[in-house]
Design a protein around this motif. Structure first.
Motif, short mmCIF file in Angstrom:
data_model
loop_
_atom_site.label_atom_id
_atom_site.label_comp_id
_atom_site.label_asym_id
_atom_site.label_seq_id
_atom_site.Cartn_x
_atom_site.Cartn_y
_atom_site.Cartn_z
N GLN A 46 2.33 3.49 -6.20
CA GLN A 46 1.29 2.82 -6.98
C GLN A 46 0.06 2.53 -6.13
O GLN A 46 -1.07 2.70 -6.58
CB GLN A 46 1.84 1.52 -7.58
CG GLN A 46 2.76 1.73 -8.74
CD GLN A 46 3.38 0.43 -9.25
OE1 GLN A 46 3.36 -0.58 -8.58
NE2 GLN A 46 3.91 0.47 -10.45
N ASN A 99 -6.67 6.52 -4.86
CA ASN A 99 -7.25 7.80 -5.25
C ASN A 99 -8.00 7.76 -6.57
O ASN A 99 -8.57 8.76 -6.98
CB ASN A 99 -6.16 8.88 -5.33
CG ASN A 99 -5.65 9.24 -3.94
OD1 ASN A 99 -6.34 9.06 -2.95
ND2 ASN A 99 -4.44 9.74 -3.87
N ARG A 100 -8.03 6.65 -7.25
CA ARG A 100 -8.73 6.56 -8.55
C ARG A 100 -10.18 6.26 -8.39
O ARG A 100 -10.75 5.78 -7.60
CB ARG A 100 -8.09 5.50 -9.44
CG ARG A 100 -6.77 6.00 -9.96
CD ARG A 100 -6.21 5.03 -10.95
NE ARG A 100 -4.88 5.54 -11.34
CZ ARG A 100 -4.08 4.90 -12.14
NH1 ARG A 100 -4.43 3.77 -12.65
NH2 ARG A 100 -2.92 5.40 -12.46
N LEU A 103 -1.82 5.82 -5.57
CA LEU A 103 -2.53 6.23 -6.78
C LEU A 103 -3.77 5.36 -7.03
O LEU A 103 -4.80 5.84 -7.49
CB LEU A 103 -1.60 6.17 -7.99
CG LEU A 103 -0.56 7.29 -8.09
CD1 LEU A 103 0.40 7.01 -9.23
CD2 LEU A 103 -1.23 8.64 -8.26
#
Length: 92
Positions: A85, A91-92, A88
């Motif tokens: 999590q 990387n958003r 991720l």
């Protein structure tokens, strides 16, 4: 009438099977108990919206993850989910 080992409602079919020692608390053999328990666990996970992901890692990484999870007093699965999590989110 044939008897099935997975039949829980007609336990009386098995009452003539006498064995020494402590009485069984579950009429099913251990192998079938494990299958039933696994099936129930999968159903509980699905009901909670969880999906199964499986992958292989080196023994060194496995041990590092286990040690880190133990240090944080969480399960290895929860630690891996947290790491994924966080990655991720970056990387958003």
């Amino acid at each position: 009438m044939a008897k099935s080992e997975t039949d829980r409602t007609t336990i009386d079919l098995f009452e003539d099977e006498k064995r020494p020692g402590r009485p069984k608390t579950n009429p099913l053999p251990r192998e079938i108990q494990l299958k039933v328990n696994k099936r129930n666990q999968i159903r509980r996970d699905r009901a909670r919206g969880l999906k199964r992901v499986e992958f292989k890692v080196s023994s060194e990484l496995y041990q590092a993850l286990s040690d880190m999870a133990e240090a944080q007093n969480i399960s290895r699965s929860a630690l891996i989910e947290t790491i994924l999590q966080e990655k991720l989110a970056v990387n958003r």
